[in-house]
Design a protein around this motif. Structure first.
Motif, mmCIF file in Angstrom:
data_model
loop_
_atom_site.group_PDB
_atom_site.id
_atom_site.type_symbol
_atom_site.label_atom_id
_atom_site.label_comp_id
_atom_site.label_asym_id
_atom_site.label_seq_id
_atom_site.Cartn_x
_atom_site.Cartn_y
_atom_site.Cartn_z
ATOM 1 N N GLU A 39 0.957 -1.231 -0.088
ATOM 2 C CA GLU A 39 0.088 -0.073 -0.015
ATOM 3 C C GLU A 39 0.798 1.194 -0.101
ATOM 4 O O GLU A 39 0.566 2.320 -0.904
ATOM 5 C CB GLU A 39 -1.023 0.016 1.030
ATOM 6 C CG GLU A 39 -1.988 1.070 0.999
ATOM 7 C CD GLU A 39 -3.293 0.870 2.140
ATOM 8 O OE1 GLU A 39 -4.001 1.842 2.394
ATOM 9 O OE2 GLU A 39 -3.138 -0.296 2.878
ATOM 10 N N LYS A 42 3.093 1.499 -3.361
ATOM 11 C CA LYS A 42 2.226 1.453 -4.633
ATOM 12 C C LYS A 42 2.579 0.274 -5.452
ATOM 13 O O LYS A 42 2.557 0.684 -6.763
ATOM 14 C CB LYS A 42 1.681 2.706 -5.292
ATOM 15 C CG LYS A 42 1.057 3.581 -4.416
ATOM 16 C CD LYS A 42 -0.059 4.269 -5.152
ATOM 17 C CE LYS A 42 -1.088 4.978 -4.232
ATOM 18 N NZ LYS A 42 -2.217 4.625 -3.642
ATOM 19 N N ARG A 101 -10.974 0.106 2.110
ATOM 20 C CA ARG A 101 -9.895 0.835 1.369
ATOM 21 C C ARG A 101 -8.880 -0.135 0.501
ATOM 22 O O ARG A 101 -8.912 0.050 -0.660
ATOM 23 C CB ARG A 101 -8.828 1.911 2.108
ATOM 24 C CG ARG A 101 -7.867 2.466 1.363
ATOM 25 C CD ARG A 101 -7.012 3.273 2.408
ATOM 26 N NE ARG A 101 -5.649 3.639 1.953
ATOM 27 C CZ ARG A 101 -5.377 4.612 0.999
ATOM 28 N NH1 ARG A 101 -6.321 5.338 0.652
ATOM 29 N NH2 ARG A 101 -4.420 5.090 0.546
ATOM 30 N N GLU A 102 -8.664 -1.219 1.261
ATOM 31 C CA GLU A 102 -7.951 -2.314 0.605
ATOM 32 C C GLU A 102 -8.572 -2.911 -0.647
ATOM 33 O O GLU A 102 -8.185 -3.018 -1.847
ATOM 34 C CB GLU A 102 -7.444 -3.386 1.587
ATOM 35 C CG GLU A 102 -6.691 -4.396 1.076
ATOM 36 C CD GLU A 102 -6.276 -5.485 2.228
ATOM 37 O OE1 GLU A 102 -5.178 -6.035 1.699
ATOM 38 O OE2 GLU A 102 -7.016 -5.792 2.691
ATOM 39 N N MET A 105 -8.814 -0.647 -3.618
ATOM 40 C CA MET A 105 -7.246 -0.389 -4.196
ATOM 41 C C MET A 105 -7.178 -1.825 -5.336
ATOM 42 O O MET A 105 -6.602 -1.815 -6.159
ATOM 43 C CB MET A 105 -6.267 -0.551 -3.017
ATOM 44 C CG MET A 105 -4.869 -0.324 -3.427
ATOM 45 S SD MET A 105 -3.737 0.104 -2.405
ATOM 46 C CE MET A 105 -4.056 -1.280 -1.253
#
Length: 142
Positions: A39, A42, A101-102, A105
């Motif tokens: 994370e 990136k 959020r994960e 992503m």
């Protein structure tokens, strides 16, 4: 060295990911590869590689209960005509216990990673182990 994937959120895929995939696809030295997104940096990295002798159940057991992952599985089978075949499955693992959020992503990065990993035959998305059972893999190849 990192390759820029074609995703919209700017993820980078490490060269090791592509190399491991090509070794699995052409040399058959891996049964599966599990990828994860770092994370902070990136970057998509190789989290785990299953040896050629490992099984689909080993892959399923290696996926975390509360974190998302991508996986590629090399499924060998014999057709009704007694021909040996091999198909590559791309699995998006997004368990209910993982953070929102994960999940976002992983969802936004998937298409870019898929474009880099050429030769995938089938795709599965799973939020719990029953959605990616071995029976689902077998059903797809019929």
């Amino acid at each position: 060295m990192a390759l820029k994937t074609a995703s919209t959120n700017g993820m980078w895929m490490l060269e090791d990911c592509k190399r491991s995939f090509m070794e699995m696809k052409w040399k058959k030295v891996h049964r599966y590869i599990v990828f994860k997104i770092e994370e902070k940096s990136k970057k998509v990295t190789v989290d785990k590689v299953g040896a050629a002798g490992e099984t689909y159940h080993d892959l399923a057991a290696s996926l975390p209960e509360d974190d998302c992952r991508y996986a590629v599985f090399d499924f060998d089978y014999v057709t009704v005509d007694n021909c040996r075949m091999s198909k590559l499955f791309f699995i998006t693992w997004s368990p209910e216990a993982s953070r929102i959020r994960e999940k976002m992503m992983y969802a936004t990065s998937k298409s870019g990673l898929r474009r880099v990993l050429e030769g995938i035959h089938y795709e599965l998305q799973a939020t719990d182990p029953t959605e990616m059972g071995f029976d689902k893999i077998q059903d797809r190849t019929k």
